[in-house]
Motif scaffolding. Sequence first.
Motif, mmCIF file in Angstrom:
data_model
loop_
_atom_site.group_PDB
_atom_site.id
_atom_site.type_symbol
_atom_site.label_atom_id
_atom_site.label_comp_id
_atom_site.label_asym_id
_atom_site.label_seq_id
_atom_site.Cartn_x
_atom_site.Cartn_y
_atom_site.Cartn_z
ATOM 1 N N TYR A 24 0.868 -1.185 0.000
ATOM 2 C CA TYR A 24 0.000 0.000 0.000
ATOM 3 C C TYR A 24 0.900 1.229 0.000
ATOM 4 N N PRO A 25 0.718 2.152 -0.930
ATOM 5 C CA PRO A 25 1.543 3.363 -0.932
ATOM 6 C C PRO A 25 1.318 4.173 0.344
ATOM 7 N N ARG A 26 2.392 4.617 0.959
ATOM 8 C CA ARG A 26 2.308 5.332 2.237
ATOM 9 C C ARG A 26 1.408 6.563 2.163
ATOM 10 N N ALA A 27 1.531 7.345 1.093
ATOM 11 C CA ALA A 27 0.718 8.563 0.970
ATOM 12 C C ALA A 27 -0.769 8.219 0.869
ATOM 13 N N ALA A 28 -1.094 7.147 0.143
ATOM 14 C CA ALA A 28 -2.487 6.731 -0.003
ATOM 15 C C ALA A 28 -3.011 6.180 1.326
ATOM 16 N N LEU A 29 -2.146 5.481 2.044
ATOM 17 C CA LEU A 29 -2.516 4.928 3.350
ATOM 18 C C LEU A 29 -2.843 6.063 4.318
ATOM 19 N N THR A 30 -1.969 7.066 4.351
ATOM 20 C CA THR A 30 -2.156 8.224 5.219
ATOM 21 C C THR A 30 -3.434 8.986 4.866
ATOM 22 N N ALA A 31 -3.720 9.069 3.558
ATOM 23 C CA ALA A 31 -4.901 9.794 3.088
ATOM 24 C C ALA A 31 -6.181 8.959 3.212
#
Length: 102
Positions: A24-31
């Motif tokens: 899972y891409p970190r930025a997408a996870l955070t968002a």
Amino acid sequence: MPTIDTTPMSGVALQYANAPAPDYPRAALTAGAEGVVLLEVHVGTDGRPMDVRIHRSSGNRDLDRAALRHVQRMWTFQPAMRNGIAVEAIGLVPIAFNLSKG
């Protein structure tokens, strides 16, 4: 001598040989982003992706990019067969990113 049709088969259900789930891409996870990326994959006679394109976006650039890169680098397929001969194939592959699954 019979001619051999080597045109890529399109619209086939690609058979996965090795298809690990992408990170899972970190930025997408955070968002909190989720979605399904539909990729169009052109598979060579050796089962490796020759070309991967986004057929339908997930709506999130990070998810789209992660799916595209992951399939290009990590996935292999069973070569498509026509009359007993491996041929190139083009098919659609969905990659789902779902936070509840991690």
